[in-house]
Motif scaffolding. Sequence first.
Motif, PDB file in Angstrom:
ATOM      1  N   ALA A 136       1.924  14.303  24.014  1.00  0.00           N
ATOM      2  CA  ALA A 136       2.238  14.420  25.444  1.00  0.00           C
ATOM      3  C   ALA A 136       1.135  15.199  26.148  1.00  0.00           C
ATOM      4  CB  ALA A 136       3.574  15.117  25.635  1.00  0.00           C
ATOM      5  N   PRO A 137       0.592  14.643  27.234  1.00  0.00           N
ATOM      6  CA  PRO A 137      -0.417  15.379  27.992  1.00  0.00           C
ATOM      7  C   PRO A 137       0.233  16.484  28.816  1.00  0.00           C
ATOM      8  CG  PRO A 137       0.028  13.273  29.030  1.00  0.00           C
ATOM      9  CD  PRO A 137       0.848  13.325  27.766  1.00  0.00           C
ATOM     10  N   GLN A 138      -0.594  17.386  29.322  1.00  0.00           N
ATOM     11  CA  GLN A 138      -0.084  18.431  30.208  1.00  0.00           C
ATOM     12  C   GLN A 138       0.539  17.766  31.429  1.00  0.00           C
ATOM     13  OE1 GLN A 138       0.221  21.270  28.466  1.00  0.00           O
ATOM     14  NE2 GLN A 138      -0.435  22.331  30.287  1.00  0.00           N
ATOM     15  N   PRO A 139       1.724  18.209  31.841  1.00  0.00           N
ATOM     16  CA  PRO A 139       2.335  17.592  33.021  1.00  0.00           C
ATOM     17  C   PRO A 139       1.565  17.944  34.295  1.00  0.00           C
ATOM     18  CG  PRO A 139       3.737  19.331  32.159  1.00  0.00           C
ATOM     19  CD  PRO A 139       2.578  19.205  31.231  1.00  0.00           C
ATOM     20  N   PRO A 140       1.436  16.972  35.195  1.00  0.00           N
ATOM     21  CA  PRO A 140       0.775  17.258  36.469  1.00  0.00           C
ATOM     22  C   PRO A 140       1.711  18.046  37.365  1.00  0.00           C
ATOM     23  CG  PRO A 140       1.583  15.013  36.446  1.00  0.00           C
ATOM     24  CD  PRO A 140       1.852  15.595  35.089  1.00  0.00           C
ATOM     25  N   PRO A 141       1.227  18.514  38.518  1.00  0.00           N
ATOM     26  CA  PRO A 141       2.106  19.233  39.435  1.00  0.00           C
ATOM     27  C   PRO A 141       3.260  18.334  39.892  1.00  0.00           C
ATOM     28  CG  PRO A 141      -0.166  19.199  40.241  1.00  0.00           C
ATOM     29  CD  PRO A 141      -0.128  18.382  39.014  1.00  0.00           C
ATOM     30  N   PRO A 142       4.431  18.920  40.104  1.00  0.00           N
ATOM     31  CA  PRO A 142       5.574  18.097  40.526  1.00  0.00           C
ATOM     32  C   PRO A 142       5.427  17.621  41.970  1.00  0.00           C
ATOM     33  CG  PRO A 142       6.207  20.387  40.440  1.00  0.00           C
ATOM     34  CD  PRO A 142       4.800  20.313  39.933  1.00  0.00           C
ATOM     35  N   MET A 143       5.928  16.425  42.212  1.00  0.00           N
ATOM     36  CA  MET A 143       5.915  15.899  43.560  1.00  0.00           C
ATOM     37  C   MET A 143       7.225  16.260  44.255  1.00  0.00           C
ATOM     38  SD  MET A 143       6.467  11.793  42.813  1.00  0.00           S
ATOM     39  CE  MET A 143       5.645  11.399  44.301  1.00  0.00           C
ATOM     40  N   ARG A 144       7.254  16.069  45.532  1.00  0.00           N
ATOM     41  CA  ARG A 144       8.477  16.344  46.286  1.00  0.00           C
ATOM     42  C   ARG A 144       9.203  15.027  46.527  1.00  0.00           C
ATOM     43  NH1 ARG A 144       9.418  19.536  51.884  1.00  0.00           N
ATOM     44  NH2 ARG A 144      11.475  18.669  52.204  1.00  0.00           N
ATOM     45  N   CYS A 145      10.470  14.995  46.164  1.00  0.00           N
ATOM     46  CA  CYS A 145      11.322  13.837  46.406  1.00  0.00           C
ATOM     47  C   CYS A 145      12.580  14.352  47.077  1.00  0.00           C
ATOM     48  CB  CYS A 145      11.683  13.134  45.105  1.00  0.00           C
ATOM     49  SG  CYS A 145      10.278  12.397  44.255  1.00  0.00           S
ATOM     50  N   ASP A 146      13.011  13.661  48.106  1.00  0.00           N
ATOM     51  CA  ASP A 146      14.199  14.051  48.855  1.00  0.00           C
ATOM     52  C   ASP A 146      15.358  13.109  48.564  1.00  0.00           C
ATOM     53  OD1 ASP A 146      12.769  16.100  50.258  1.00  0.00           O
ATOM     54  OD2 ASP A 146      11.879  14.528  51.487  1.00  0.00           O
TER      55      ASP A 146
END
Length: 147
Positions: A136-146
């Motif tokens: 598993a690669p390092q997770p990217p920054p989380p996105m915003r979902c509404d």
Amino acid sequence: MLSPGVPKLKLGDVRVLAAPDANRNSAVVFELALVSDPALEQRLMNPAEKWFGAGADLAASYPQTLRVYHCEVTPGQELGLPQRLFEGQRAYAVFVFADLADGERRGRIEGWGEGGAISFARTGWSLTPRDKKTPAPQPPPPMRCDS
């Protein structure tokens, strides 16, 4: 009410990747729909059923069995779907509906216990589960979902 037979979601880390020229150089709007009713699942699998324009009405009509998250990514971004969207959730299916320049697209995330990627290219997209043999690669920054 959710029945005890509705399976718990196990999606792992889901990446959202937009190529530098994704969606013909336009932001990509997509929605995730978590469905915990088998009849509604069958309805959403029908390609003749348009999502954009009708999705909000469906979510209002089925508040106990349909959870919808609205997300957006711009060309060149790599973000992760927030884990909070899936933690403790139960669903028969997770659909992804994308409003692309060349038309509406739908896909279903299945068997993604190890995570995967939603990738947007210039004129298309793909949903790809992560290969279990690949670390598993390092997770990217989380996105915003509404919701």
